[in-house]
Write an enzyme that holds these catalytic residues in place. Structure first.
Site, PDB file in Angstrom:
ATOM      1  N   SER A 126       9.476 -24.769  13.010  1.00 36.74           N
ATOM      2  CA  SER A 126       9.047 -24.360  14.354  1.00 36.74           C
ATOM      3  C   SER A 126      10.271 -23.991  15.165  1.00 36.74           C
ATOM      4  CB  SER A 126       8.325 -25.516  15.051  1.00 36.74           C
ATOM      5  OG  SER A 126       8.177 -25.256  16.428  1.00 36.74           O
ATOM      6  N   TYR A 179       8.664 -34.130  16.981  1.00 35.91           N
ATOM      7  CA  TYR A 179       8.277 -32.860  16.338  1.00 35.91           C
ATOM      8  C   TYR A 179       9.527 -32.012  16.028  1.00 35.91           C
ATOM      9  CZ  TYR A 179       5.450 -28.522  15.897  1.00 35.91           C
ATOM     10  OH  TYR A 179       4.841 -27.370  15.460  1.00 35.91           O
ATOM     11  N   ALA A 180      10.460 -31.956  16.983  1.00 32.20           N
ATOM     12  CA  ALA A 180      11.687 -31.167  16.766  1.00 32.20           C
ATOM     13  C   ALA A 180      12.478 -31.735  15.589  1.00 32.20           C
ATOM     14  CB  ALA A 180      12.538 -31.163  18.034  1.00 32.20           C
ATOM     15  N   LYS A 224      10.645 -30.802  12.365  1.00 26.57           N
ATOM     16  CA  LYS A 224      10.735 -29.370  12.030  1.00 26.57           C
ATOM     17  C   LYS A 224      12.167 -28.951  11.682  1.00 26.57           C
ATOM     18  CE  LYS A 224       6.354 -28.379  12.440  1.00 26.57           C
ATOM     19  NZ  LYS A 224       5.555 -28.221  11.207  1.00 26.57           N
TER      20      LYS A 224
HETATM   21  P1  NDP Z   1      -3.780 -26.775  13.915  1.00 28.85           P
HETATM   22  O1  NDP Z   1      -3.772 -28.087  14.612  1.00 28.85           O
HETATM   23  O2  NDP Z   1      -4.658 -25.695  14.427  1.00 28.85           O
HETATM   24  O3  NDP Z   1      -4.112 -27.002  12.372  1.00 28.85           O
HETATM   25  C1  NDP Z   1      -3.459 -27.982  11.624  1.00 28.85           C
HETATM   26  C2  NDP Z   1      -4.339 -28.380  10.483  1.00 28.85           C
HETATM   27  O4  NDP Z   1      -3.651 -29.393   9.739  1.00 28.85           O
HETATM   28  C3  NDP Z   1      -5.680 -28.988  10.918  1.00 28.85           C
HETATM   29  O5  NDP Z   1      -6.722 -28.451  10.149  1.00 28.85           O
HETATM   30  C4  NDP Z   1      -5.477 -30.465  10.635  1.00 28.85           C
HETATM   31  O6  NDP Z   1      -6.674 -31.159  10.346  1.00 28.85           O
HETATM   32  C5  NDP Z   1      -4.583 -30.413   9.414  1.00 28.85           C
HETATM   33  N1  NDP Z   1      -3.930 -31.685   9.186  1.00 28.85           N
HETATM   34  C6  NDP Z   1      -3.336 -32.507  10.079  1.00 28.85           C
HETATM   35  N2  NDP Z   1      -2.884 -33.613   9.477  1.00 28.85           N
HETATM   36  C7  NDP Z   1      -3.193 -33.504   8.163  1.00 28.85           C
HETATM   37  C8  NDP Z   1      -3.037 -34.339   7.035  1.00 28.85           C
HETATM   38  N3  NDP Z   1      -2.428 -35.530   7.140  1.00 28.85           N
HETATM   39  N4  NDP Z   1      -3.497 -33.924   5.839  1.00 28.85           N
HETATM   40  C9  NDP Z   1      -4.132 -32.744   5.725  1.00 28.85           C
HETATM   41  N5  NDP Z   1      -4.323 -31.899   6.759  1.00 28.85           N
HETATM   42  C10 NDP Z   1      -3.875 -32.281   7.971  1.00 28.85           C
HETATM   43  O7  NDP Z   1      -2.252 -26.311  13.873  1.00 28.85           O
HETATM   44  P2  NDP Z   1      -1.592 -24.849  13.841  1.00 28.85           P
HETATM   45  O8  NDP Z   1      -2.373 -23.931  13.006  1.00 28.85           O
HETATM   46  O9  NDP Z   1      -1.236 -24.485  15.219  1.00 28.85           O
HETATM   47  O10 NDP Z   1      -0.212 -25.215  13.112  1.00 28.85           O
HETATM   48  C11 NDP Z   1      -0.048 -25.130  11.717  1.00 28.85           C
HETATM   49  C12 NDP Z   1       1.414 -25.452  11.397  1.00 28.85           C
HETATM   50  O11 NDP Z   1       2.277 -24.549  12.097  1.00 28.85           O
HETATM   51  C13 NDP Z   1       1.846 -26.854  11.802  1.00 28.85           C
HETATM   52  O12 NDP Z   1       2.763 -27.364  10.867  1.00 28.85           O
HETATM   53  C14 NDP Z   1       2.545 -26.611  13.109  1.00 28.85           C
HETATM   54  O13 NDP Z   1       3.463 -27.625  13.409  1.00 28.85           O
HETATM   55  C15 NDP Z   1       3.211 -25.282  12.843  1.00 28.85           C
HETATM   56  N6  NDP Z   1       3.572 -24.540  14.037  1.00 28.85           N
HETATM   57  C16 NDP Z   1       2.601 -24.167  14.943  1.00 28.85           C
HETATM   58  C17 NDP Z   1       2.959 -23.463  16.082  1.00 28.85           C
HETATM   59  C18 NDP Z   1       1.956 -23.029  17.100  1.00 28.85           C
HETATM   60  O14 NDP Z   1       2.391 -22.522  18.158  1.00 28.85           O
HETATM   61  N7  NDP Z   1       0.667 -23.186  16.889  1.00 28.85           N
HETATM   62  C19 NDP Z   1       4.367 -23.106  16.341  1.00 28.85           C
HETATM   63  C20 NDP Z   1       5.283 -23.550  15.323  1.00 28.85           C
HETATM   64  C21 NDP Z   1       4.893 -24.228  14.217  1.00 28.85           C
HETATM   65  P3  NDP Z   1      -7.434 -31.942  11.534  1.00 28.85           P
HETATM   66  O15 NDP Z   1      -7.708 -30.930  12.605  1.00 28.85           O
HETATM   67  O16 NDP Z   1      -8.661 -32.475  10.861  1.00 28.85           O
HETATM   68  O17 NDP Z   1      -6.491 -33.002  12.009  1.00 28.85           O
END
Ligand code: NDP
Length: 258
Positions: free
Chosen positions: A148, A160-161, A164
């Site tokens: 990120s 988080y930082a 990442k």
């Molecule tokens: P979302 O919260 O929309 O989606 C994340 C998904 O991961 C959810 O479906 C969640 O399930 C699932 N999840 C969480 N914990 C677990 C676990 N222990 N095992 C399996 N699945 C899990 O996030 P984004 O799409 O926004 O982000 C996706 C990735 O991109 C992340 O790593 C995020 O840190 C990174 N990112 C996102 C940014 C943004 O601006 N959106 C910017 C930079 C990086 P559930 O909902 O059931 O918990």
């Protein structure tokens, strides 16, 4: 473009957001995608929707959903074994599952530090370890992890930082260790992407998603926030043979912001 014809891919946290967009993109390029998510029903529903998309059908791709907590070493090992047995191979891993638990340092509890480190960073270690078991003997692999822009520092996100930034160190190191086996390891570091995660952040700071996005757009050279599909496109590059001589890299996807 069928760059991923017959490839088998695992995408963690792929039931929604960036992971779901990536699953769709890889399947549109011909891959068979296994979506691993905490929420098995949503993973299955997303997979079903992807499998029925015309472009995916035309490319010969597919998607399936599996319930898996990627912080649980045994569940991860079982899920990867199942994907390998079903697909007969495992070519691509996208470490996408992630959470935020934001707070200023003096208010951040140990539980929120631990859960963010384990979900965003330890899970990538566990999944890479499970994936290499199949990739090394095949002498082929593509591992792409979600870092990120926050890795460079972001107020209220010490946990988080750190996680990442850890992804970037893990990526650089695994590229060294796995390169001799024709496995590339790269990361993408998005800025603000409009998903449920950023909508939850907006709510936490008392703004609507639109207000929150506008504030970020105003300080971004491209004048807008990003879409999940724009991250998926970069991940597809790293997952394909178009990036065959690129490894150990982190690509920032943040509209030109510095
Ligand atoms: P979302 O919260 O929309 O989606 C994340 C998904 O991961 C959810 O479906 C969640 O399930 C699932 N999840 C969480 N914990 C677990 C676990 N222990 N095992 C399996 N699945 C899990 O996030 P984004 O799409 O926004 O982000 C996706 C990735 O991109 C992340 O790593 C995020 O840190 C990174 N990112 C996102 C940014 C943004 O601006 N959106 C910017 C930079 C990086 P559930 O909902 O059931 O918990």
């Amino acid at each position: 473009m069928n760059r991923l014809n017959s490839r088998v891919a695992v995408i963690t946290g792929g039931a929604q957001g960036i992971g779901a967009a990536t699953a769709l993109r890889l399947a549109t390029e011909g891959a068979h995608v296994a979506i691993l998510d905490l929420n098995g029903e949503r993973a299955a529903a997303t997979a079903e929707q992807i499998s029925q998309t015309d472009a995916v059908v035309a490319a010969g791709g597919s998607a399936s959903g599996l319930v898996c907590d990627v912080t649980d070493e045994d569940r991860v090992a079982d899920a990867f074994q199942q994907v390998f047995e079903t697909g007969g191979r495992l070519d691509i891993l996208v470490n996408n599952a992630g959470i935020t638990r934001d707070n200023l340092l003096f208010k951040m509890g140990r539980a929120d530090w631990d859960s963010v480190l384990v979900t965003n960073l330890t899970s990538a270690f566990l999944c890479a370890q499970a994936a290499q078991k199949f990739m090394v003997p095949a002498r082929y692999g593509r591992i792409v992890s979600l870092s990120s822009r926050s890795a460079l520092g972001n107020r209220g996100q010490a946990n988080y930082a750190a996680a990442k930034a850890g992804i970037q160190g893990l990526t650089a190191t695994l590229a060294l260790e796995l390169g001799p086996f024709n496995i590339t390891v790269n990361a993408v570091a998005p800025g603000y992407i409009a998903t449920a995660m950023t909508a939850a952040t907006a709510e936490r700071v008392g703004r609507t998603a639109e207000e929150h996005q506008k504030a970020t757009a105003d300080r971004t050279p491209l004048g807008r926030v990003g879409a999940p599909e724009e991250v998926a496109a970069a991940i597809a590059f790293f997952a394909s043979d178009d990036s065959s001589y690129v490894s150990g890299q982190t690509l920032y996807i943040n509209g030109g912001a510095r």
